[in-house]
Write a protein that holds these residues in place. Sequence first.
Motif, PDB file in Angstrom:
ATOM      1  N   ASP A  99       0.825  -1.209   0.000  1.00 15.73           N
ATOM      2  CA  ASP A  99       0.000   0.000   0.000  1.00 15.73           C
ATOM      3  C   ASP A  99       0.863   1.264   0.000  1.00 15.73           C
ATOM      4  O   ASP A  99       0.422   2.316  -0.451  1.00 15.73           O
ATOM      5  N   GLU A 100       2.093   1.156   0.483  1.00 19.69           N
ATOM      6  CA  GLU A 100       2.994   2.305   0.510  1.00 19.69           C
ATOM      7  C   GLU A 100       3.730   2.497  -0.817  1.00 19.69           C
ATOM      8  O   GLU A 100       4.309   3.554  -1.051  1.00 19.69           O
ATOM      9  N   LEU A 101       3.709   1.483  -1.664  1.00 17.81           N
ATOM     10  CA  LEU A 101       4.376   1.556  -2.963  1.00 17.81           C
ATOM     11  C   LEU A 101       3.397   2.124  -3.988  1.00 17.81           C
ATOM     12  O   LEU A 101       2.420   1.490  -4.350  1.00 17.81           O
ATOM     13  N   THR A 102       3.662   3.358  -4.431  1.00 17.10           N
ATOM     14  CA  THR A 102       2.737   3.998  -5.365  1.00 17.10           C
ATOM     15  C   THR A 102       2.935   3.465  -6.776  1.00 17.10           C
ATOM     16  O   THR A 102       4.007   2.982  -7.140  1.00 17.10           O
ATOM     17  N   ASP A 103       1.886   3.556  -7.559  1.00 20.11           N
ATOM     18  CA  ASP A 103       1.860   2.958  -8.894  1.00 20.11           C
ATOM     19  C   ASP A 103       2.768   3.641  -9.902  1.00 20.11           C
ATOM     20  O   ASP A 103       3.173   3.026 -10.883  1.00 20.11           O
ATOM     21  N   ASP A 104       3.084   4.919  -9.703  1.00 20.32           N
ATOM     22  CA  ASP A 104       3.851   5.674 -10.689  1.00 20.32           C
ATOM     23  C   ASP A 104       5.239   6.089 -10.223  1.00 20.32           C
ATOM     24  O   ASP A 104       5.914   6.850 -10.905  1.00 20.32           O
TER      25      ASP A 104
END
Length: 87
Positions: free
Chosen positions: A21-26
């Motif tokens: 959840d802390e790893l953003t998609d971009d």
Amino acid sequence: MTKEKVKQMFIDCFELSMTKDELTDDVALFGPNSPFGLDSMDILKFITIIKDEFQINLGSIRTDTFSTVNQITQTIEEHQGAPAQNS
């Protein structure tokens, strides 16, 4: 979902102390703009893991198109179900 699996694989592969959840998609995962300090050798390692996990043939892929979770997910989805290419 593919995106969630890619995030978890990335975190596990590079032993990061964060949640998916802390790893953003971009966010840039590799290269000079990456907050993770990962380089071109790391991206090759991760491409191999992706190919094995998803049973896809990526052929010769440009590593700069494989730098965010969104780009990786899109690449996987484009190659799933594609006919195998002879190398």
